[in-house]
Design a protein around this motif. Structure first.
Motif, PDB file in Angstrom:
ATOM      1  N   LEU A 224       8.418   8.054  -6.879  1.00 30.36           N
ATOM      2  CA  LEU A 224       8.639   7.298  -5.979  1.00 30.36           C
ATOM      3  C   LEU A 224       7.259   7.068  -4.792  1.00 30.36           C
ATOM      4  O   LEU A 224       7.343   5.580  -4.693  1.00 30.36           O
ATOM      5  CB  LEU A 224       9.422   8.965  -4.750  1.00 30.36           C
ATOM      6  CG  LEU A 224       9.390   8.130  -3.830  1.00 30.36           C
ATOM      7  CD1 LEU A 224      10.825   6.528  -3.861  1.00 30.36           C
ATOM      8  CD2 LEU A 224      10.640   8.900  -2.621  1.00 30.36           C
ATOM      9  N   ASP A 225       6.003   7.361  -5.435  1.00 30.22           N
ATOM     10  CA  ASP A 225       5.032   6.780  -4.491  1.00 30.22           C
ATOM     11  C   ASP A 225       4.713   5.993  -5.219  1.00 30.22           C
ATOM     12  O   ASP A 225       4.304   4.481  -4.986  1.00 30.22           O
ATOM     13  CB  ASP A 225       3.599   8.089  -4.578  1.00 30.22           C
ATOM     14  CG  ASP A 225       2.520   7.734  -3.902  1.00 30.22           C
ATOM     15  OD1 ASP A 225       2.356   7.378  -2.964  1.00 30.22           O
ATOM     16  OD2 ASP A 225       1.655   7.310  -4.570  1.00 30.22           O
ATOM     17  N   VAL A 226       4.852   5.765  -6.671  1.00 30.79           N
ATOM     18  CA  VAL A 226       4.842   4.521  -6.907  1.00 30.79           C
ATOM     19  C   VAL A 226       5.727   3.551  -6.871  1.00 30.79           C
ATOM     20  O   VAL A 226       4.964   1.925  -6.419  1.00 30.79           O
ATOM     21  CB  VAL A 226       4.357   4.991  -9.439  1.00 30.79           C
ATOM     22  CG1 VAL A 226       4.805   3.894  -9.849  1.00 30.79           C
ATOM     23  CG2 VAL A 226       3.653   6.202  -9.378  1.00 30.79           C
ATOM     24  N   LEU A 227       6.960   3.997  -6.725  1.00 27.36           N
ATOM     25  CA  LEU A 227       7.652   2.961  -6.872  1.00 27.36           C
ATOM     26  C   LEU A 227       7.585   2.471  -4.644  1.00 27.36           C
ATOM     27  O   LEU A 227       7.369   1.286  -4.961  1.00 27.36           O
ATOM     28  CB  LEU A 227       9.235   3.200  -7.218  1.00 27.36           C
ATOM     29  CG  LEU A 227      10.528   2.964  -6.417  1.00 27.36           C
ATOM     30  CD1 LEU A 227      10.504   1.518  -8.238  1.00 27.36           C
ATOM     31  CD2 LEU A 227      11.917   3.644  -6.187  1.00 27.36           C
ATOM     32  N   ASP A 228       6.649   3.175  -4.483  1.00 24.83           N
ATOM     33  CA  ASP A 228       6.375   2.516  -2.738  1.00 24.83           C
ATOM     34  C   ASP A 228       6.248   1.844  -3.100  1.00 24.83           C
ATOM     35  O   ASP A 228       5.724   0.516  -2.576  1.00 24.83           O
ATOM     36  CB  ASP A 228       6.546   3.963  -2.101  1.00 24.83           C
ATOM     37  CG  ASP A 228       7.553   4.342  -1.164  1.00 24.83           C
ATOM     38  OD1 ASP A 228       8.839   3.743  -1.698  1.00 24.83           O
ATOM     39  OD2 ASP A 228       7.891   5.758  -0.833  1.00 24.83           O
ATOM     40  N   HIS A 229       4.628   1.948  -3.435  1.00 27.18           N
ATOM     41  CA  HIS A 229       3.584   1.244  -3.801  1.00 27.18           C
ATOM     42  C   HIS A 229       4.062  -0.425  -4.268  1.00 27.18           C
ATOM     43  O   HIS A 229       3.995  -1.712  -3.402  1.00 27.18           O
ATOM     44  CB  HIS A 229       2.647   1.799  -4.776  1.00 27.18           C
ATOM     45  CG  HIS A 229       2.141   2.828  -3.358  1.00 27.18           C
ATOM     46  ND1 HIS A 229       1.581   3.505  -3.650  1.00 27.18           N
ATOM     47  CD2 HIS A 229       0.423   2.126  -3.160  1.00 27.18           C
ATOM     48  CE1 HIS A 229       0.901   4.437  -2.581  1.00 27.18           C
ATOM     49  NE2 HIS A 229      -0.108   3.725  -2.478  1.00 27.18           N
ATOM     50  N   ALA A 230       4.545  -0.471  -5.251  1.00 28.91           N
ATOM     51  CA  ALA A 230       5.016  -1.336  -5.783  1.00 28.91           C
ATOM     52  C   ALA A 230       5.987  -2.390  -4.698  1.00 28.91           C
ATOM     53  O   ALA A 230       6.512  -3.367  -5.068  1.00 28.91           O
ATOM     54  CB  ALA A 230       6.185  -1.186  -6.947  1.00 28.91           C
ATOM     55  N   THR A 231       7.149  -1.572  -4.156  1.00 26.80           N
ATOM     56  CA  THR A 231       8.115  -2.418  -3.147  1.00 26.80           C
ATOM     57  C   THR A 231       7.406  -2.834  -2.098  1.00 26.80           C
ATOM     58  O   THR A 231       7.679  -3.713  -1.435  1.00 26.80           O
ATOM     59  CB  THR A 231       9.131  -1.328  -2.908  1.00 26.80           C
ATOM     60  OG1 THR A 231      10.142  -0.419  -4.306  1.00 26.80           O
ATOM     61  CG2 THR A 231       9.881  -2.250  -1.849  1.00 26.80           C
TER      62      THR A 231
END
Length: 242
Positions: A224-231
């Motif tokens: 989720l951290d990876v996805l949040d940084h990408a978002t």
């Protein structure tokens, strides 16, 4: 990127610039854009074929035998605190040519995908990755994209044991989390996988980028951290094909 909801959102001034193409198109025919569904990462449990529209009846589940035995990869969990991020750039092609800029873990390796509608960054263990898709026309809100994915997941063979864990619609994006077991050809051991998919809107309110972060169940916080940084960082700039 502006943050207007409780999590990172893509609706921000200047981001997702659609250079030279405007906002017209046919994204409403289905989340999966043209003739094939998105795959939420290599080996994600989605059938190849036309995707349903949000008004289509739920597909008939694929006949299957008994559920497979599930096994668990007990590798140490990916830790968000261990991740360092860098901005990466790549191009995907579908209805348009989309130049993507996004922050992902700095040591994850980029691989081109086939068809070239998405790019993928994979960690050194090859057990975790993030996939980013664009190039499609932008005409459908994230909530409709999530609903279309749920219909597809409902049609997946039961031996892949898809379990929807959560679904969330925010002002500017929608997020779906589920687990599944890849088919036997891809995972003879039947290792359970964890997937978080996010559909992110541009300033039109319609989905401009689809992302998925995939790994093991114990990786869920880091994924989720990876996805949040990408978002929080993704930019899409389009140009016509040809």
């Amino acid at each position: 990127m502006a943050r207007t909801v409780t999590r990172r959102a893509m609706l921000g001034a200047g981001l997702l610039t659609l250079a030279g193409v405007g906002g017209a198109g046919g994204y409403g025919v289905g989340l999966f854009l043209t003739q094939e569904p998105s795959l939420a990462g290599t080996a994600a449990p989605l059938a190849v074929g036309p995707a349903p529209s949000s008004s289509s009846p739920t597909p008939t589940p694929t006949p299957t035998g008994p559920p497979r035995k599930v096994t668990y990869d007990d590798s140490p969990a990916l830790q968000a605190d261990d991740l360092r991020y860098a901005t990466r750039n790549f191009t995907v092609t579908d209805m348009f040519r989309s130049r993507i800029s996004v922050r992902v873990p700095s040591d994850w390796v980029y691989t081109k995908q086939t068809p070239p509608k998405s790019g993928r960054f994979t960690d050194r263990t090859k057990k975790r990755w993030i996939r980013v898709e664009a190039g499609f026309t932008i005409t459908r809100p994230p909530a409709d994209s999530l609903a279309a994915r749920l219909k597809q997941l409902a049609a997946i063979s039961k031996d892949q044991m898809v379990t929807v864990l959560s679904q969330e619609v925010e002002a500017n994006f929608a997020t779906l989390a589920y687990t599944y077991v890849p088919d036997e050809e891809l995972s003879p051991e039947g290792i359970l996988r964890y997937v978080v998919v996010r559909w992110v809107a541009d300033d039109s309110g319609n989905c401009a980028v689809e992302m998925s972060s995939t790994g093991l169940p114990q990786d869920k916080d880091a994924l989720l951290d990876v996805l949040d940084h990408a978002t929080d960082s993704v930019e899409r700039r389009d140009s016509p094909l040809g």
